[in-house]
Write an enzyme that holds these catalytic residues in place. Structure first.
Site, mmCIF file in Angstrom:
data_model
loop_
_atom_site.group_PDB
_atom_site.id
_atom_site.type_symbol
_atom_site.label_atom_id
_atom_site.label_comp_id
_atom_site.label_asym_id
_atom_site.label_seq_id
_atom_site.Cartn_x
_atom_site.Cartn_y
_atom_site.Cartn_z
ATOM 1 N N HIS A 75 0.874 -1.394 -0.005
ATOM 2 C CA HIS A 75 -0.247 -0.130 -0.006
ATOM 3 C C HIS A 75 0.876 1.194 0.027
ATOM 4 O O HIS A 75 2.199 1.162 0.539
ATOM 5 C CB HIS A 75 -1.058 -0.052 1.267
ATOM 6 C CG HIS A 75 -0.316 0.140 2.566
ATOM 7 N ND1 HIS A 75 0.106 1.387 3.076
ATOM 8 C CD2 HIS A 75 -0.037 -0.744 3.440
ATOM 9 C CE1 HIS A 75 0.700 1.277 4.255
ATOM 10 N NE2 HIS A 75 0.661 -0.258 4.416
ATOM 11 N N ASP A 77 -0.304 4.448 0.923
ATOM 12 C CA ASP A 77 -0.727 5.541 1.846
ATOM 13 C C ASP A 77 -0.037 5.264 3.245
ATOM 14 O O ASP A 77 0.596 4.250 3.626
ATOM 15 C CB ASP A 77 -2.227 5.477 1.958
ATOM 16 C CG ASP A 77 -2.846 4.275 2.546
ATOM 17 O OD1 ASP A 77 -2.408 3.237 2.061
ATOM 18 O OD2 ASP A 77 -3.564 4.338 3.264
ATOM 19 N N ASP A 105 6.179 1.756 7.330
ATOM 20 C CA ASP A 105 4.825 1.161 6.867
ATOM 21 C C ASP A 105 4.357 2.264 5.641
ATOM 22 O O ASP A 105 3.727 3.229 5.802
ATOM 23 C CB ASP A 105 3.998 1.405 8.116
ATOM 24 C CG ASP A 105 2.551 0.659 7.639
ATOM 25 O OD1 ASP A 105 2.457 0.015 6.931
ATOM 26 O OD2 ASP A 105 1.760 0.883 8.650
ATOM 27 N N GLU A 135 -5.145 1.885 2.579
ATOM 28 C CA GLU A 135 -4.873 0.621 3.371
ATOM 29 C C GLU A 135 -5.114 1.116 5.163
ATOM 30 O O GLU A 135 -5.537 0.397 5.737
ATOM 31 C CB GLU A 135 -3.593 0.121 3.375
ATOM 32 C CG GLU A 135 -3.502 -1.150 4.037
ATOM 33 C CD GLU A 135 -2.780 -1.069 5.611
ATOM 34 O OE1 GLU A 135 -3.029 -2.257 6.320
ATOM 35 O OE2 GLU A 135 -2.399 -0.046 5.932
ATOM 36 N N GLU A 164 4.436 -5.713 3.745
ATOM 37 C CA GLU A 164 4.372 -5.248 4.995
ATOM 38 C C GLU A 164 5.665 -5.128 5.909
ATOM 39 O O GLU A 164 6.343 -6.203 5.743
ATOM 40 C CB GLU A 164 3.122 -5.612 5.686
ATOM 41 C CG GLU A 164 1.793 -5.453 5.339
ATOM 42 C CD GLU A 164 1.402 -4.035 5.739
ATOM 43 O OE1 GLU A 164 2.132 -3.253 6.586
ATOM 44 O OE2 GLU A 164 0.293 -3.531 5.611
ATOM 45 N N HIS A 342 3.407 3.903 12.203
ATOM 46 C CA HIS A 342 2.828 4.886 12.883
ATOM 47 C C HIS A 342 3.435 5.659 13.903
ATOM 48 O O HIS A 342 2.797 6.720 14.426
ATOM 49 C CB HIS A 342 1.473 4.273 13.393
ATOM 50 C CG HIS A 342 0.600 3.367 12.185
ATOM 51 N ND1 HIS A 342 -0.535 2.940 12.387
ATOM 52 C CD2 HIS A 342 0.743 3.136 11.166
ATOM 53 C CE1 HIS A 342 -0.961 2.183 11.486
ATOM 54 N NE2 HIS A 342 0.024 2.243 10.413
#
Length: 367
Positions: A75, A77, A105, A135, A164, A342
């Site tokens: 992904h 985003d 990430d 995602e 991932e 994150h």
């Protein structure tokens, strides 16, 4: 005035390419510029691929007539930026650490994919490369899920790899996730005359006690041990500081091992809370099944042998579960420590980006 689509340095190494991908802000819902850049790079540098666009998802496929096809997906985003862009490299480009939003990430995995998609015009398998959007937000917006619903033929494959973060080792399958609300009702009253009301927040106490004393289970599935988790993640209620609340809501997240379906996980929670707090209403607000490891598939075995390392379980939920729903064995394999995803100090050792590029290249170029 429109901003020009950036040129991505697809031939300058995966570390420089990771940095370039990160430095194009792409918070969920704002992926268009990065999707444009990836599409542009493929159209210029990868004439051997058929490139398709679906929203802000890019699908690029070889058509070599190989006996087997694999999907390699990631992904594009990220979660919101918090003064952690542009990226910066601490140390050198071979042993240093790259800091910034998306480095873990999962722009490192996306960079490895893009570099190999451009450079490998005759891999040992037919490859479907997928860079997808949305995602990090609600499941119904997920770009890979959208492709699975509207163009499942584009995802048809014998094996899938999701880039991932996994510390550059194979992580098999993933836990499922179930989110519920436990809802209590009461009766309002003045807090000076509390006996005339029924406190809905107090009614949540038995459920909180159960959660505080709950011991998560570790469950072995096909040789990997998945650790479960059951936790209160939010609580709400009350209308004023002098009013007995007539409603209270406790939100609970259950991370369950892939030995059970989402329906079985829900049944387990209903039985658990019915015994401890039968007066509460249980409402499911979000549910996604996990994925078994899939490591016994022949292609998975060959992949593990090529990239090395000892496979581990994926504790969080990832889109390998979407491939599992399609009947495609899938694993996670990408640079970065998942525990840093994150965070404001998101960072990745560049050695892991380089290792993943070498591992995937070795597998894709071996018979």
């Amino acid at each position: 005035m429109e901003t020009a689509t950036p040129d991505l340095p697809v031939h300058e190494g995966v570390v420089a390419l990771t940095q370039a991908l990160c430095d194009v802000p792409s918070v969920s819902g704002d992926e268009r510029m990065l999707a444009d850049a990836i599409e542009r790079a493929l159209s210029i540098h990868a004439p051997h691929l058929d490139v398709l666009r679906d929203g802000d998802a890019i699908v690029a496929r070889t058509r070599l007539g190989r006996a087997q096809r694999v999907v390699i997906a990631g992904h594009i985003d990220t979660v919101p930026i918090n003064n952690n862009l542009p990226t910066h490299l601490e140390g050198d480009a071979e042993t240093g650490t790259l800091h910034g939003r998306g480095t873990v990430d999962m722009k490192g995995g996306c960079a490895v994919m893009l570099a190999l998609a451009v450079q490998l015009d005759a891999p040992a398998y037919d490859v479907t490369w997928v860079w997808y959007d949305h995602e990090e937000v609600a499941s119904e917006l997920n770009g890979l899920g959208r492709l699975a619903r509207t163009h499942p033929d584009l995802l048809a494959a014998d094996f899938a790899i999701l880039g991932e973060p996994s510390n550059a080792v194979v992580e098999g399958g993933c836990n499922g996730t179930l989110r519920i609300e436990l809802r209590a009702t009461g009766r309002r009253a003045h807090s000076a005359r509390a006996w005339m009301g029924e406190n809905a927040i107090h009614a949540l106490a038995p459920a909180l006690a159960l959660l505080a004393n709950y011991e998560p289970r570790s469950i072995e599935v096909d040789g990997l041990v998945y650790r479960e988790g059951l936790n209160a993640v939010s609580i709400s209620g009350g209308v004023a500081s002098n009013v007995i609340p007539d409603a209270g809501v406790l939100t609970v997240n259950y991370r369950f091992a892939p030995d059970k379906s989402a329906a079985e996980a829900e049944s387990y929670l209903r039985e658990l809370f019915a015994a401890a707090a039968p007066e509460l209403d249980l409402v499911v607000t979000d549910s996604a099944g996990g994925a078994r490891p899939g490591l016994d598939a022949p292609l998975a075995q060959h992949f593990i042998a090529a990239v090395g390392g000892t496979p581990a379980p994926k504790y969080g939920w990832t889109d390998v579960a979407r491939f599992a729903e399609l009947g495609i064995p899938a694993v996670n394999y990408g640079p970065g420590d998942p525990s840093l995803a994150h965070t404001d100090d998101e960072r990745v050792p560049v050695e892991q980006i380089i290792a993943c590029e070498r591992g995937l290249r070795a597998w894709l170029t071996s018979a």
